[in-house]
Write a protein that holds these residues in place. Structure first.
Motif, short mmCIF file in Angstrom:
data_model
loop_
_atom_site.label_atom_id
_atom_site.label_comp_id
_atom_site.label_asym_id
_atom_site.label_seq_id
_atom_site.Cartn_x
_atom_site.Cartn_y
_atom_site.Cartn_z
N PRO A 69 0.96 -1.20 -0.03
CA PRO A 69 -0.09 -0.07 0.01
C PRO A 69 1.02 0.98 -0.11
O PRO A 69 2.23 1.17 0.30
CB PRO A 69 -0.93 -0.11 1.56
CG PRO A 69 -0.04 -0.97 2.27
CD PRO A 69 0.73 -2.10 1.39
N SER A 101 0.37 3.76 2.01
CA SER A 101 0.98 4.23 3.33
C SER A 101 0.01 3.22 4.36
O SER A 101 -0.80 2.80 3.85
CB SER A 101 0.62 5.45 3.73
OG SER A 101 -0.62 6.12 3.69
N ARG A 102 0.42 3.07 5.49
CA ARG A 102 -0.46 2.24 6.54
C ARG A 102 -0.50 3.06 7.80
O ARG A 102 0.58 3.71 8.27
CB ARG A 102 0.41 1.10 7.15
CG ARG A 102 0.30 -0.02 6.19
CD ARG A 102 1.66 -0.99 6.57
NE ARG A 102 1.84 -2.00 5.38
CZ ARG A 102 1.65 -2.97 5.30
NH1 ARG A 102 0.56 -3.47 5.88
NH2 ARG A 102 2.01 -4.00 4.26
N LYS A 161 -4.79 0.31 5.69
CA LYS A 161 -3.92 0.44 4.51
C LYS A 161 -4.56 1.42 3.69
O LYS A 161 -5.83 1.32 3.14
CB LYS A 161 -3.78 -0.85 3.62
CG LYS A 161 -3.07 -2.10 4.59
CD LYS A 161 -3.13 -3.21 3.62
CE LYS A 161 -2.45 -4.47 4.41
NZ LYS A 161 -2.61 -5.56 3.75
N VAL A 216 -9.06 -1.08 4.73
CA VAL A 216 -8.70 -0.63 3.37
C VAL A 216 -9.29 0.67 2.93
O VAL A 216 -10.62 0.80 2.95
CB VAL A 216 -8.75 -1.56 2.44
CG1 VAL A 216 -8.14 -1.29 0.97
CG2 VAL A 216 -7.99 -3.07 2.65
#
Ligand SMILES: [Zn+2]
Length: 403
Positions: free
Chosen positions: A291, A293-294, A299, A326
């Protein structure tokens, strides 16, 4: 009273005449001549066109036994005017009209199918029959009609009084009274008709039935005669030759080959659908593994796709957000339109995607909408799509960091 030259000589296309009356109507001039070969509309046959002193005749009609010629300007003199009929158009009408008599006579003779309608248009000619026929019967009638053409029978034109009509046993009885004009093709057909026709059946050229369809209780038959058959054949021949060259097969094999191409296309479309499904699954796995970013286990997937369409963008979004945690911010350029879908997994209720989308739509001068879970939009600002996705990311980030 003017003389109807088109009945004295149906082949007359040039003549001299004097103006005997002019009626001005809505900026146009309706002229009556002392004699005319211009046929007014009647018996299913359209009116002639042509010129009077080089001024175009826009239309011709008959009213109270007088023939009116519509011109947009007046000729410079009243007497001894040069009049000329558009002979190509008139002869075409004569061919279609006699062809219709022949075809109607054959349908009646062979199957007792009466003609209840006739339309002679600039590109379509049809007759309406009062009973249906089988395709084989139509082909048989077409063959017989062309035999009559090839035999080159003479056509007679004469007048009878109403009382004499029964003796002639015409195919159809007229509704009018007074002297009746009869068109008779040898022993083959006798019918009242006011139109213009060639004086021998051979001049009709070929008669070709083009198509037929159900009409009321009977059948509408579309056909062509004479030069129109040549034009039609030329067009279809060119079309078939092009198809034959494109498919690299003989003309007789074109239909079979097109069928094969259609089958092949169906099979390819199924394969493409299957491959796209596989591709989207792999793409979704890849995006979930890497992804953008987290944040606290959520995600965020941010990407502008290339070489894919809006439908695939939608399927990919649904595949990704079916997983928990997500957020997707995806864009695609589709037919010079910037399109985007921003979405999230169902449990991330603090993100209201439709509100974020509404804020960002002006960036691409776009329109759109959606739900709190999924919003979409599109607009002409293709250069600004990257900026829109980035702004969406900033908005999402601010909300996620404040949770
Ligand atoms: Zn006729």
């Amino acid at each position: 009273m003017e003389k109807y030259l088109y009945y004295q000589d149906q082949y007359l296309w040039e003549f001299k005449a004097d103006i005997v009356k002019v009626v001005e109507k809505e900026g146009e001039y309706h002229l009556v001549l002392n004699q005319t070969a211009f046929y007014p509309e009647g018996g299913g046959q359209p009116a002639d066109r042509g010129f009077i002193q080089e001024i175009p005749v826009k239309d011709v009609y008959k009213l109270e036994e007088r023939v009116y010629h519509i011109l947009s300007e007046l000729p410079s003199r009243q007497k001894d005017l040069n009049c000329r009929i558009d002979w190509v158009r008139r002869f075409d009408h004569m061919q279609q009209h006699l062809g219709q008599h022949i075809l109607s006579a054959v349908f009646y003779d062979q199957y007792k199918a009466g003609t209840i309608g006739f339309h002679l248009g600039s590109d379509r000619v049809t007759i309406d029959l009062d009973r249906p026929l089988k395709p084989a019967e139509i082909i048989k009638a077409e063959n017989r009609a062309n035999e009559i053409v090839f035999a080159n029978h003479g056509v007679e034109f004469f007048y009878v009084e109403h009382a004499q009509l029964k003796r002639l046993a015409p195919r159809k009885m007229p509704e009018i009274t007074g002297p009746i004009r009869i068109v008779q093709i040898s022993e083959i057909d006798t019918i009242p008709c006011s139109g213009t026709h060639p004086s021998r059946t051979g001049e009709v050229g070929l008669i070709k039935v083009i198509s037929w369809s159900k009409y009321k209780q009977g059948l509408r038959v579309e056909f062509l005669c004479g030069k129109r058959v040549l034009d039609d054949f030329r067009g279809k021949n060119n079309c078939l030759n092009s198809l034959s060259a494109l498919l690299s097969v003989e003309v007789s094999e074109v239909a079979g080959e097109v069928q094969k191409v259609i089958e092949r296309n169906k099979s390819l479309a199924q394969q493409i659908k299957f491959c796209n499904g596989q591709l989207l699954t792999l793409q979704a796995e890849d995006l979930l593994n890497k992804p953008y970013s987290r944040h606290n286990g959520i995600k965020v997937i941010k990407k502008i796709l290339t070489g894919q369409d809006y439908q695939q963008l939608r399927l990919l979004t649904l595949k990704l957000t079916a997983n928990p945690g997500v957020v997707t911010l995806l864009g695609v350029l589709d037919d010079a339109t910037a399109r985007f879908i921003i979405s999230r997994s169902s449990e991330l209720t603090s993100l209201k995607m439709n509100e974020i989308a509404q804020e960002l739509l002006p960036v691409i001068a776009g329109r759109g909408g959606g739900t709190q879970q999924l919003a979409q939009g599109g607009g002409p600002g293709v250069e600004q799509l990257g900026k829109l996705i980035e702004l969406a990311y900033q908005r999402v980030l601010a909300i996620l960091l404040s949770i």
